[in-house]
Write a protein that holds these residues in place. Structure first.
Motif, PDB file in Angstrom:
ATOM      1  N   PHE A  51       3.111   7.838   0.249  1.00  0.00           N
ATOM      2  CA  PHE A  51       1.739   8.190  -0.134  1.00  0.00           C
ATOM      3  C   PHE A  51       1.742   9.136  -1.338  1.00  0.00           C
ATOM      4  CE2 PHE A  51      -1.769  11.200   0.064  1.00  0.00           C
ATOM      5  CZ  PHE A  51      -2.859  10.350   0.108  1.00  0.00           C
ATOM      6  N   TRP A  52       2.587  10.171  -1.300  1.00  0.00           N
ATOM      7  CA  TRP A  52       2.627  11.130  -2.401  1.00  0.00           C
ATOM      8  C   TRP A  52       3.137  10.478  -3.680  1.00  0.00           C
ATOM      9  CZ3 TRP A  52       0.611  15.013  -4.502  1.00  0.00           C
ATOM     10  CH2 TRP A  52       1.268  15.765  -5.465  1.00  0.00           C
ATOM     11  N   GLN A  53       4.087   9.555  -3.549  1.00  0.00           N
ATOM     12  CA  GLN A  53       4.607   8.879  -4.730  1.00  0.00           C
ATOM     13  C   GLN A  53       3.508   8.067  -5.419  1.00  0.00           C
ATOM     14  OE1 GLN A  53       7.894   6.302  -3.875  1.00  0.00           O
ATOM     15  NE2 GLN A  53       8.367   5.912  -6.024  1.00  0.00           N
ATOM     16  N   ARG A  54       2.642   7.442  -4.645  1.00  0.00           N
ATOM     17  CA  ARG A  54       1.542   6.675  -5.230  1.00  0.00           C
ATOM     18  C   ARG A  54       0.425   7.599  -5.718  1.00  0.00           C
ATOM     19  NH1 ARG A  54       1.124   2.086  -0.446  1.00  0.00           N
ATOM     20  NH2 ARG A  54       3.183   1.140  -0.782  1.00  0.00           N
ATOM     21  N   TYR A  55       0.196   8.693  -4.971  1.00  0.00           N
ATOM     22  CA  TYR A  55      -0.877   9.600  -5.358  1.00  0.00           C
ATOM     23  C   TYR A  55      -0.582  10.248  -6.707  1.00  0.00           C
ATOM     24  CZ  TYR A  55      -4.468  13.215  -4.872  1.00  0.00           C
ATOM     25  OH  TYR A  55      -5.557  14.017  -5.066  1.00  0.00           O
ATOM     26  N   ARG A  56       0.683  10.513  -6.982  1.00  0.00           N
ATOM     27  CA  ARG A  56       1.040  11.177  -8.238  1.00  0.00           C
ATOM     28  C   ARG A  56       0.719  10.344  -9.464  1.00  0.00           C
ATOM     29  NH1 ARG A  56       7.145  13.008  -7.893  1.00  0.00           N
ATOM     30  NH2 ARG A  56       7.301  10.820  -7.255  1.00  0.00           N
ATOM     31  N   THR A  57       0.515   9.042  -9.289  1.00  0.00           N
ATOM     32  CA  THR A  57       0.190   8.192 -10.432  1.00  0.00           C
ATOM     33  C   THR A  57      -1.275   8.308 -10.842  1.00  0.00           C
ATOM     34  OG1 THR A  57      -0.293   6.289  -9.014  1.00  0.00           O
ATOM     35  CG2 THR A  57       1.979   6.563  -9.746  1.00  0.00           C
ATOM     36  N   LEU A 312     -12.767  13.686  -6.839  1.00  0.00           N
ATOM     37  CA  LEU A 312     -11.591  13.131  -7.511  1.00  0.00           C
ATOM     38  C   LEU A 312     -10.461  12.877  -6.518  1.00  0.00           C
ATOM     39  CD1 LEU A 312     -11.495  15.261 -10.803  1.00  0.00           C
ATOM     40  CD2 LEU A 312     -12.267  12.906 -10.529  1.00  0.00           C
ATOM     41  N   CYS A 313     -10.236  13.841  -5.620  1.00  0.00           N
ATOM     42  CA  CYS A 313      -9.195  13.657  -4.601  1.00  0.00           C
ATOM     43  C   CYS A 313      -9.542  12.503  -3.676  1.00  0.00           C
ATOM     44  CB  CYS A 313      -9.016  14.942  -3.799  1.00  0.00           C
ATOM     45  SG  CYS A 313      -8.270  16.304  -4.711  1.00  0.00           S
ATOM     46  N   GLY A 314     -10.801  12.413  -3.286  1.00  0.00           N
ATOM     47  CA  GLY A 314     -11.203  11.336  -2.389  1.00  0.00           C
ATOM     48  C   GLY A 314     -11.050   9.964  -3.022  1.00  0.00           C
ATOM     49  N   ARG A 315     -11.412   9.835  -4.292  1.00  0.00           N
ATOM     50  CA  ARG A 315     -11.252   8.547  -4.977  1.00  0.00           C
ATOM     51  C   ARG A 315      -9.778   8.177  -5.113  1.00  0.00           C
ATOM     52  NH1 ARG A 315     -15.829   6.025  -4.114  1.00  0.00           N
ATOM     53  NH2 ARG A 315     -17.645   7.169  -4.890  1.00  0.00           N
ATOM     54  N   ALA A 316      -8.944   9.173  -5.387  1.00  0.00           N
ATOM     55  CA  ALA A 316      -7.514   8.895  -5.502  1.00  0.00           C
ATOM     56  C   ALA A 316      -6.932   8.467  -4.161  1.00  0.00           C
ATOM     57  CB  ALA A 316      -6.786  10.133  -6.034  1.00  0.00           C
ATOM     58  N   VAL A 317      -7.305   9.166  -3.088  1.00  0.00           N
ATOM     59  CA  VAL A 317      -6.822   8.788  -1.753  1.00  0.00           C
ATOM     60  C   VAL A 317      -7.289   7.386  -1.387  1.00  0.00           C
ATOM     61  CG1 VAL A 317      -7.051   9.325   0.709  1.00  0.00           C
ATOM     62  CG2 VAL A 317      -6.633  11.156  -0.930  1.00  0.00           C
ATOM     63  N   GLU A 318      -8.542   7.093  -1.691  1.00  0.00           N
ATOM     64  CA  GLU A 318      -9.085   5.764  -1.400  1.00  0.00           C
ATOM     65  C   GLU A 318      -8.350   4.689  -2.174  1.00  0.00           C
ATOM     66  OE1 GLU A 318     -13.586   3.949  -0.814  1.00  0.00           O
ATOM     67  OE2 GLU A 318     -13.202   5.393  -2.413  1.00  0.00           O
ATOM     68  N   SER A 319      -8.001   4.966  -3.421  1.00  0.00           N
ATOM     69  CA  SER A 319      -7.277   3.998  -4.234  1.00  0.00           C
ATOM     70  C   SER A 319      -5.850   3.791  -3.733  1.00  0.00           C
ATOM     71  CB  SER A 319      -7.256   4.449  -5.695  1.00  0.00           C
ATOM     72  OG  SER A 319      -6.544   3.536  -6.501  1.00  0.00           O
ATOM     73  N   VAL A 320      -5.202   4.872  -3.264  1.00  0.00           N
ATOM     74  CA  VAL A 320      -3.840   4.747  -2.737  1.00  0.00           C
ATOM     75  C   VAL A 320      -3.832   3.935  -1.458  1.00  0.00           C
ATOM     76  CG1 VAL A 320      -1.927   6.038  -1.731  1.00  0.00           C
ATOM     77  CG2 VAL A 320      -2.992   6.847  -3.828  1.00  0.00           C
ATOM     78  N   LEU A 321      -4.779   4.199  -0.576  1.00  0.00           N
ATOM     79  CA  LEU A 321      -4.818   3.504   0.706  1.00  0.00           C
ATOM     80  C   LEU A 321      -5.317   2.073   0.571  1.00  0.00           C
ATOM     81  CD1 LEU A 321      -6.259   6.369   2.925  1.00  0.00           C
ATOM     82  CD2 LEU A 321      -3.873   5.692   2.628  1.00  0.00           C
ATOM     83  N   ASN A 322      -6.089   1.803  -0.490  1.00  0.00           N
ATOM     84  CA  ASN A 322      -6.580   0.449  -0.729  1.00  0.00           C
ATOM     85  C   ASN A 322      -6.333   0.110  -2.194  1.00  0.00           C
ATOM     86  OD1 ASN A 322      -7.796  -2.030  -0.689  1.00  0.00           O
ATOM     87  ND2 ASN A 322      -9.862  -1.279  -0.309  1.00  0.00           N
ATOM     88  N   PRO A 323      -5.124  -0.354  -2.542  1.00  0.00           N
ATOM     89  CA  PRO A 323      -4.766  -0.593  -3.957  1.00  0.00           C
ATOM     90  C   PRO A 323      -5.669  -1.615  -4.650  1.00  0.00           C
ATOM     91  CG  PRO A 323      -2.815  -0.631  -2.546  1.00  0.00           C
ATOM     92  CD  PRO A 323      -4.008  -0.644  -1.637  1.00  0.00           C
ATOM     93  N   LEU A 325      -8.723  -1.567  -4.947  1.00  0.00           N
ATOM     94  CA  LEU A 325      -9.819  -0.924  -5.660  1.00  0.00           C
ATOM     95  C   LEU A 325      -9.467  -0.651  -7.106  1.00  0.00           C
ATOM     96  CD1 LEU A 325     -11.009   1.610  -2.937  1.00  0.00           C
ATOM     97  CD2 LEU A 325     -12.044  -0.570  -3.542  1.00  0.00           C
ATOM     98  N   GLY A 326      -8.216  -0.206  -7.338  1.00  0.00           N
ATOM     99  CA  GLY A 326      -7.747   0.018  -8.697  1.00  0.00           C
ATOM    100  C   GLY A 326      -8.491   1.098  -9.444  1.00  0.00           C
ATOM    101  N   VAL A 327      -8.936   2.139  -8.724  1.00  0.00           N
ATOM    102  CA  VAL A 327      -9.640   3.229  -9.384  1.00  0.00           C
ATOM    103  C   VAL A 327      -8.795   4.473  -9.334  1.00  0.00           C
ATOM    104  CG1 VAL A 327     -11.888   2.298  -8.786  1.00  0.00           C
ATOM    105  CG2 VAL A 327     -10.786   3.920  -7.248  1.00  0.00           C
ATOM    106  N   GLY A 328      -9.164   5.462 -10.133  1.00  0.00           N
ATOM    107  CA  GLY A 328      -8.525   6.774 -10.082  1.00  0.00           C
ATOM    108  C   GLY A 328      -7.456   7.002 -11.112  1.00  0.00           C
ATOM    109  N   ARG A 329      -7.006   5.977 -11.844  1.00  0.00           N
ATOM    110  CA  ARG A 329      -5.961   6.187 -12.825  1.00  0.00           C
ATOM    111  C   ARG A 329      -6.524   6.829 -14.082  1.00  0.00           C
ATOM    112  NH1 ARG A 329      -1.053   4.003 -11.992  1.00  0.00           N
ATOM    113  NH2 ARG A 329      -0.793   2.609 -10.251  1.00  0.00           N
TER     114      ARG A 329
END
Length: 329
Positions: A51-57, A312-323, A325-329
């Motif tokens: 999760f952290w590895q994906r969140y860092r992106t 911002l954190c919520g959108r990133a978490v949502e994008s990590v858990l559901n790729p 969506l493709g948002v947050g980058r």
């Protein structure tokens, strides 16, 4: 005339020409076999690492997390940075409504208290109310959504109609009603926000529960004798937790804004300092009409920044858990 083949024993105790089965490596001496709990913890650590590895992106998510970490550390260190005396009206060190200066970087309020100190101390209440209210809201929505999705039928229909009634009613109006009829305290604000903002989570969790229970392993668990509680707690809940986590992160910013609104309307706890309470005090002191911008700007900017950081954190978490969506980058 043929001669018999002679076989000679080898060092391993087998004879030449015989196939030998592979031997598993022996466990180190003194090593204990992994337990079920240790395996579960190892699996959780790998999940958190992924999760952290994906969140860092997600750069926006990292900015939001850094801002929240800084604000949380300042709030926790408030007693050391400014002390509890900053809330005292009788021991105010300055004059009323002083503009920003070297002694008071953000100016003073109508009682002569440092606005910087009040802003730091108010972060504790605003963040605490936001976290508790969001946790209560998500807990209620998760419970309602899982039960409605699991049992289905007429029971689910009745529960969803009640949920729709709460959904179409203005959340702020219901929160104002509850905060008005109950005693004015921080826990009243938490309860008012939590019990009025759960319907969205309930509908999302119900849809996810129905999707999870359509999978084959749920049917196998039922055939093996798994009861309703076992199915919901051991199979459904772990699968909806990612959605619950993302919804909690997004709900905290809404809870903070709602708390600030209730405090601004005079329905907050008058004994504590919060950002919404500071805005309400500024309104009562006539800061808008008299042009005392330093009284209004700091708490308003702080509320906006914290809400943005949580979003911002919520959108990133949502994008990590559901790729997808493709948002947050």
């Amino acid at each position: 005339m043929t001669s018999k083949e002679t076989t000679t024993p080898t060092e391993s105790g087998t004879t030449a020409g015989q196939a030998t089965a592979p031997v598993a490596p022996a466990a180190p001496k003194g090593a204990t076999p992994p337990t079920k709990a240790s395996l579960a913890w190892a699996r959780r650590r790998r999940t958190v690492a992924r999760f952290w590895q994906r969140y860092r992106t997600h750069r926006a998510g990292l900015f939001g997390l850094a801002g929240l970490t800084l604000i949380a550390l300042i709030a926790l260190a408030a007693p050391l940075l400014v002390g509890a005396d900053v809330q005292s009206v009788t021991e105010a060190p300055g004059e009323a409504l002083e503009p920003p200066s070297a002694e008071f970087p953000l100016g003073t309020d109508q009682f002569g208290r440092s606005l910087l100190g009040l802003l730091i101390w108010g972060a504790r209440i605003s963040l605490l109310v936001g976290l508790l209210a969001a946790a209560l809201s998500v807990a209620i929505g998760t419970l309602v959504g899982i039960i409605a999705g699991h049992y289905g039928g007429w029971f689910s229909t009745v529960v969803m109609r009640i949920t729709d009634w709460f959904l179409v009613m203005p959340t702020l109006v219901l929160a104002i009603v509850l905060a008005t009829v109950m005693s004015r305290s921080m826990w009243t604000v938490v309860l008012a926000i939590g019990v009025t903002s759960w319907p969205t989570t309930a509908r999302l969790v119900r849809a996810q529960t129905i999707a999870v229970e359509s999978r084959p392993y749920i049917e196998r668990a039922t055939a093996l004798g798994g009861g309703h509680g076992h199915i919901m707690s051991r199979h459904v809940l772990p699968n909806v937790m990612p959605l619950v986590l993302a919804q909690t992160t997004l709900g905290i910013s809404t809870a903070i804004l709602t708390e600030a609104t209730l405090a601004f309307l005079g329905l907050g706890d008058p004994t504590v300092v919060s950002w919404g309470g500071m805005l309400q005090d500024a309104r009562e002191a006539g800061a808008v009409s008299s042009g005392h911008w330093w009284y209004l700007a700091p708490p308003g900017i702080a509320i906006a920044l914290v809400a943005l950081a949580f979003t911002l954190c919520g959108r990133a978490v949502e994008s990590v858990l559901n790729p997808k969506l493709g948002v947050g980058r």
